[in-house]
Design an enzyme around this catalytic site. Structure first.
Site, short mmCIF file in Angstrom:
data_model
loop_
_atom_site.label_atom_id
_atom_site.label_comp_id
_atom_site.label_asym_id
_atom_site.label_seq_id
_atom_site.Cartn_x
_atom_site.Cartn_y
_atom_site.Cartn_z
N MET A 14 0.97 -1.13 0.09
CA MET A 14 0.03 -0.15 -0.01
C MET A 14 0.88 1.02 0.02
O MET A 14 1.77 1.23 0.87
CB MET A 14 -0.79 0.07 1.32
CG MET A 14 -1.99 1.00 1.21
SD MET A 14 -3.19 0.92 -0.08
CE MET A 14 -4.44 -0.30 0.80
N ASP A 15 0.78 2.24 -1.02
CA ASP A 15 1.39 3.24 -0.98
C ASP A 15 0.96 4.45 -0.26
O ASP A 15 -0.13 4.91 -0.51
CB ASP A 15 1.70 4.00 -2.45
CG ASP A 15 2.70 2.87 -3.28
OD1 ASP A 15 3.31 2.02 -2.64
OD2 ASP A 15 2.57 2.90 -4.42
N GLY A 43 5.55 -5.99 -7.83
CA GLY A 43 4.87 -7.15 -8.35
C GLY A 43 3.55 -6.75 -8.76
O GLY A 43 2.96 -7.36 -9.65
N ALA A 44 2.68 -6.28 -7.82
CA ALA A 44 1.41 -6.20 -7.95
C ALA A 44 1.01 -5.12 -9.10
O ALA A 44 0.27 -5.36 -9.88
CB ALA A 44 0.58 -5.62 -6.49
N GLY A 220 12.71 7.10 -23.85
CA GLY A 220 12.40 5.61 -24.44
C GLY A 220 13.22 4.38 -23.87
O GLY A 220 13.28 4.09 -22.17
N THR A 244 5.04 7.42 -11.53
CA THR A 244 5.23 6.29 -10.64
C THR A 244 4.47 5.16 -11.59
O THR A 244 3.51 5.36 -12.16
CB THR A 244 4.48 6.41 -9.50
OG1 THR A 244 4.67 7.84 -9.04
CG2 THR A 244 4.88 5.42 -8.28
N ASP A 248 6.98 -0.28 -14.16
CA ASP A 248 5.94 -1.49 -14.01
C ASP A 248 5.19 -1.72 -15.20
O ASP A 248 5.05 -2.90 -15.63
CB ASP A 248 5.10 -1.30 -12.67
CG ASP A 248 6.11 -1.19 -11.29
OD1 ASP A 248 7.02 -1.86 -11.31
OD2 ASP A 248 5.47 -0.71 -10.60
P1 ADP Z 1 11.99 3.28 -13.89
O1 ADP Z 1 10.93 3.91 -13.32
O2 ADP Z 1 11.73 1.92 -13.74
O3 ADP Z 1 13.25 3.81 -14.00
P2 ADP Z 1 11.64 4.65 -16.57
O4 ADP Z 1 11.43 6.04 -15.74
O5 ADP Z 1 12.66 4.62 -17.43
O6 ADP Z 1 11.38 3.54 -15.46
O7 ADP Z 1 10.32 4.50 -17.34
C1 ADP Z 1 9.85 3.32 -18.04
C2 ADP Z 1 9.24 3.83 -19.35
O8 ADP Z 1 8.48 4.50 -19.18
C3 ADP Z 1 10.38 4.38 -20.25
O9 ADP Z 1 11.30 3.48 -20.74
C4 ADP Z 1 9.48 4.99 -21.20
O10 ADP Z 1 9.12 4.31 -22.31
C5 ADP Z 1 8.20 5.46 -20.41
N1 ADP Z 1 8.24 6.65 -19.92
C6 ADP Z 1 8.66 7.25 -18.76
N2 ADP Z 1 8.54 8.59 -18.60
C7 ADP Z 1 7.81 9.10 -19.53
C8 ADP Z 1 7.55 10.29 -20.22
N3 ADP Z 1 7.57 11.37 -19.44
N4 ADP Z 1 6.75 10.29 -21.44
C9 ADP Z 1 6.73 9.24 -22.05
N5 ADP Z 1 7.12 7.93 -21.50
C10 ADP Z 1 7.75 8.01 -20.65
#
Ligand code: ADP
Length: 297
Positions: A14-15, A43-44, A220, A244, A248
């Site tokens: 729970m966040d 996981g969830a 990306g 957030t 996931d």
């Molecule tokens: P983590 O929180 O695991 O570090 P990321 O922040 O790298 O993950 O985000 C995971 C994926 O979500 C990225 O590879 C991208 O494809 C997408 N993403 C994250 N932020 C954005 C954004 N501002 N606009 C569009 N896609 C995003």
């Protein structure tokens, strides 16, 4: 595409999100400006994202015998996730993440509770759910020996094992040898490999010795194909509200579309993750299969 069967082994939290104009000093009490609860745990989150995208999802994990646990379980069931292998551990509280958001930044304390109460024997007891999966998805918010137990079972039954190595930590060599796909961000990959965090991302992927799909936030994703050549998938332009759960959603979509091949799977993962950042809360913006298809038209 046939409906993919995905077994997720991981955390359920729970966040608890508190908003404040600034962070308190040590010993100081502040009046905050808001409070919200969100269903979470990597996981969830990944289980819910995969279910929304149309997969048949089994969750292996644990909750406490408390109100948060009951709500977390009901949420998974409401999303269509099979929870027969979610254990209720009476001696431990359900996992929580205490998140303070202030000054455009956040502080997070995770109390793992029941998530760290599961054992390798609990995972082994669910061998049939791993053997029956098209793909197995795991993160690092449960004990490492449970992750290893899951990876060994996936290997035994020749099931692809996707490991999202978060939160960042060094990976045992045996685990790296059992992983089919590693899905870190740059920081997580450096820590996974025990390399400096300023190592160029291309070097990290080349040195990993395995199939890597690296998430790069708003840039990306980067991945190697089976000949070792690196490919980049650019991001989809959206108006971000809350990032957030982007990672996931990305992991879940990668697993759901894995059978189409790595390039289409990464593209759809980036698109699903982009959609997920357009709404508040980790699970709030996770798209359905129809929403994703519509977005990609
Ligand atoms: P983590 O929180 O695991 O570090 P990321 O922040 O790298 O993950 O985000 C995971 C994926 O979500 C990225 O590879 C991208 O494809 C997408 N993403 C994250 N932020 C954005 C954004 N501002 N606009 C569009 N896609 C995003």
């Amino acid at each position: 595409m046939t409906t993919p069967k995905i077994t997720v082994i991981g955390s359920i939290n729970m966040d608890l999100v508190t908003r404040s104009p600034r962070f308190p000093q040590v010993g100081e009490t502040l009046l905050g400006s808001g409070f919200q609860r969100f269903m979470g745990g990597k996981g969830a989150n990944q289980a819910v994202a995969a279910a929304r995208l149309g997969a048949e999802v089994q969750m292996i994990g644990a909750i406490g015998e408390d109100d948060f646990g009951r709500e977390l379980l009901a949420n998974l069931q409401h999303e269509g996730v099979n929870t027969e292998a979610v254990k209720v551990l009476p001696a431990l509280p359900s996992g929580i993440a205490n998140i303070t958001v202030a000054e455009g930044d956040n502080h997070i304390i995770v109390v793992s509770g029941a998530n760290f109460g599961i054992t390798p024997a609990d995972i082994e007891a669910e061998e049939a759910r791993i053997a029956a999966a098209d793909i197995v998805l795991c993160q690092l918010e449960i004990p490492m020996d449970c992750v290893l137990a899951a990876a060994r079972l996936a290997k035994k039954h020749a099931r692809p094992f996707v490991l999202n190595p978060a939160p960042a930590q060094a990976l045992p060599a045996e685990l790296r040898s059992l992983v089919s796909v590693l899905t870190p961000n740059a920081y997580e990959l450096a820590l996974s490999l025990g390399l400096p965090t300023d190592t160029p991302v291309e070097t990290l992927i080349r040195q990993s010795g395995c199939q890597v799909v690296m998430t790069l936030g708003s840039d990306g994703a980067l991945y190697n194909d089976d000949t070792g050549i690196l490919h980049r998938q650019s991001t989809f332009k959206v108006n971000p509200v809350d990032t957030t759960g982007a990672g996931d959603t990305f992991n879940a979509a990668l697993a759901v579309f894995w059978q189409q091949g790595i390039a289409p799977a990464v593209k759809q993962a980036c698109a699903a993750a982009a959609l997920s950042v357009t709404k508040a809360g980790a699970q709030g913006g996770m798209p359905t299969a129809a929403e994703l298809a519509d977005f990609l038209k």
